[in-house]
Write a protein that holds these residues in place. Structure first.
Motif, PDB file in Angstrom:
ATOM      1  N   ALA A   2      59.452 -53.887 -12.574  1.00 37.87           N
ATOM      2  CA  ALA A   2      59.919 -53.291 -11.315  1.00 37.87           C
ATOM      3  C   ALA A   2      59.100 -52.043 -10.977  1.00 37.87           C
ATOM      4  O   ALA A   2      58.689 -51.839  -9.835  1.00 37.87           O
ATOM      5  CB  ALA A   2      61.403 -52.935 -11.411  1.00 37.87           C
ATOM      6  N   THR A  30      55.681 -53.164  -9.812  1.00 35.78           N
ATOM      7  CA  THR A  30      55.763 -53.838  -8.518  1.00 35.78           C
ATOM      8  C   THR A  30      55.975 -52.823  -7.402  1.00 35.78           C
ATOM      9  O   THR A  30      55.296 -52.865  -6.364  1.00 35.78           O
ATOM     10  CB  THR A  30      56.915 -54.861  -8.529  1.00 35.78           C
ATOM     11  OG1 THR A  30      56.671 -55.813  -9.571  1.00 35.78           O
ATOM     12  CG2 THR A  30      57.031 -55.582  -7.194  1.00 35.78           C
ATOM     13  N   ASN A  31      56.901 -51.900  -7.617  1.00 36.25           N
ATOM     14  CA  ASN A  31      57.148 -50.873  -6.593  1.00 36.25           C
ATOM     15  C   ASN A  31      55.929 -49.972  -6.415  1.00 36.25           C
ATOM     16  O   ASN A  31      55.593 -49.563  -5.302  1.00 36.25           O
ATOM     17  CB  ASN A  31      58.381 -50.039  -6.971  1.00 36.25           C
ATOM     18  CG  ASN A  31      59.658 -50.872  -6.926  1.00 36.25           C
ATOM     19  OD1 ASN A  31      59.739 -51.850  -6.193  1.00 36.25           O
ATOM     20  ND2 ASN A  31      60.642 -50.499  -7.720  1.00 36.25           N
ATOM     21  N   LYS A  60      53.371 -51.730  -4.251  1.00 34.82           N
ATOM     22  CA  LYS A  60      53.736 -51.681  -2.831  1.00 34.82           C
ATOM     23  C   LYS A  60      53.434 -50.285  -2.265  1.00 34.82           C
ATOM     24  O   LYS A  60      52.913 -50.144  -1.162  1.00 34.82           O
ATOM     25  CB  LYS A  60      55.228 -51.984  -2.638  1.00 34.82           C
ATOM     26  CG  LYS A  60      55.671 -53.372  -3.064  1.00 34.82           C
ATOM     27  CD  LYS A  60      55.064 -54.480  -2.236  1.00 34.82           C
ATOM     28  CE  LYS A  60      56.010 -55.005  -1.178  1.00 34.82           C
ATOM     29  NZ  LYS A  60      55.435 -56.237  -0.545  1.00 34.82           N
ATOM     30  N   VAL A  79      51.749 -59.439 -11.902  1.00 32.36           N
ATOM     31  CA  VAL A  79      52.117 -58.206 -12.603  1.00 32.36           C
ATOM     32  C   VAL A  79      52.508 -58.545 -14.031  1.00 32.36           C
ATOM     33  O   VAL A  79      53.555 -59.165 -14.277  1.00 32.36           O
ATOM     34  CB  VAL A  79      53.281 -57.496 -11.877  1.00 32.36           C
ATOM     35  CG1 VAL A  79      53.811 -56.334 -12.727  1.00 32.36           C
ATOM     36  CG2 VAL A  79      52.817 -56.979 -10.518  1.00 32.36           C
TER      37      VAL A  79
END
Lengths: 236, 236
Positions: free
Chosen positions: A131, A134-135, A138, A147
């Protein structure tokens, strides 16, 4: 030399400038919240707790794997207390922990990765959890194909399972995979498990506390100035 | 309605047209190799072996999780023999199996995903293994933020671990995640575990053998024409 098909990137320090990002974030946030504290000391102290916290996971496999977000959340409260930063709520500690999800890239990171992606599979291989990575992608515009994280393999680098697990899950031999990192010890582990290696110096990563990784210390396959230089050398 | 933060996509049939892609690939390849066979029957028969092969994995957890590439490789040899396709070498069977890594997208897939990516985390949630999905994304230009697969969770859909594992690894609640699929049974499972659901019809997926999923059979959160329609409805 077997053909390289995938490039795996260490992230904290190699792709993103965690120290400046966090100090800037927390300093601005502290002002808004009316909180006083030595945010630079907090960030440096937090990073210093990183290795020992992963060692605890390694020493206690019976407790199961603990993701980096949870380790960071556990270490920040006592550290803030130690530094005399008071008045932080649980939500504030969550905010600080979440700061690791929105780190900024080095100036060459996005452009270099975009070029490298044309010819290779590109993925993080980081101790950050999925997470978080991934964040961060972005937020920072990191154009990963996928990832990969210590979380997926249940082992933190430099455990062999992280490096060999990454090659295996990509359906590749270790020699078809190259780790790109700003840390000689990460590359040393990768090389010992048969991966190819590329060193990129990030000599301001630790600010005034930088005391190693100014240059390549091993016999790495590539030693480059930055990600664009790597793209040049790999013909992207 | 809690805010949707990530869109997970079923892949085979929902994002890519596996049947036409494989038939075209194998027909052209067979001609080049001078091999005769009913490639359409091979592809249809192979897909029919898909569910039973995953059921075997589900029934025998003591054997460990077996990735889809390996299941496909196991089922193709006896199927080819049954269909009277002879003269295939081990390398030929590997080639056929690898065909699942280079499937072509439906016409709206890449454009729709590119729009949806602006506002949401987008990832496959497929029974295909990570290498398969990664290679497919490179081949087809699918702009995933990350690649989630049954392989990561050690469970094939429709097992709960796949859906809930995907939400958890993204640091999200099930209600913050929406599954997009062309298959009502996949959406039914997702909804039963608290995920949001979007149905997109792909009525030519099985060619003349299509016998279901012509329309939404459940109370899904979104029912759309294609990925661009989904992007419209989600304000992307």
């Amino acid at each position: 030399m077997s053909e390289i098909k995938a490039l795996l990137f260490d992230v904290f320090g190699t792709v993103v400038d965690w120290r400046t990002s966090l100090i800037d974030n927390f300093t601005a946030w502290g002002k808004t919240k009316g909180l006083k504290g030595d945010w630079t000391a907090l960030v440096d102290g937090w990073r210093a707790a990183y290795m020992p916290s992963m060692d605890e996971v390694r020493k206690h496999p019976e407790r199961g794997f603990v993701i980096l977000d949870d380790l960071q959340r556990q270490s920040i409260e006592p550290l803030a207390a130690k530094l005399g930063i008071t008045g932080l709520t649980s939500a504030d500690f969550d905010y600080l922990t979440r700061g690791w999800h929105s780190l900024n890239p080095w100036p060459d990171s996005v452009g270099g990765l975009t070029r490298l992606k044309r010819k290779f599979i590109i993925s993080p291989l980081s101790n950050g959890n999925v997470a978080l990575l991934t964040n961060m992608a972005k937020h920072a515009g990191l154009p990963w194909d996928l990832v990969l994280s210590a979380e997926v393999f249940g082992h933190y680098k430099p455990d062999r399972e992280a490096y060999l697990g990454a090659a295996k899950i990509l359906g590749l031999t270790p020699g078809e995979v190259m780790l790109v990192a700003a840390h000689n010890n990460d590359l040393e582990a990768a090389q010992s498990f048969g991966l190819k290696t590329a060193f990129v110096p990030r000599v301001t990563e630790y600010g005034p506390h930088q005391n190693r990784d100014f240059k390549a210390d091993g016999n790495w396959d590539y030693v480059v100035k930055d990600f664009n230089d790597l793209a040049d050398k790999l013909g992207c």
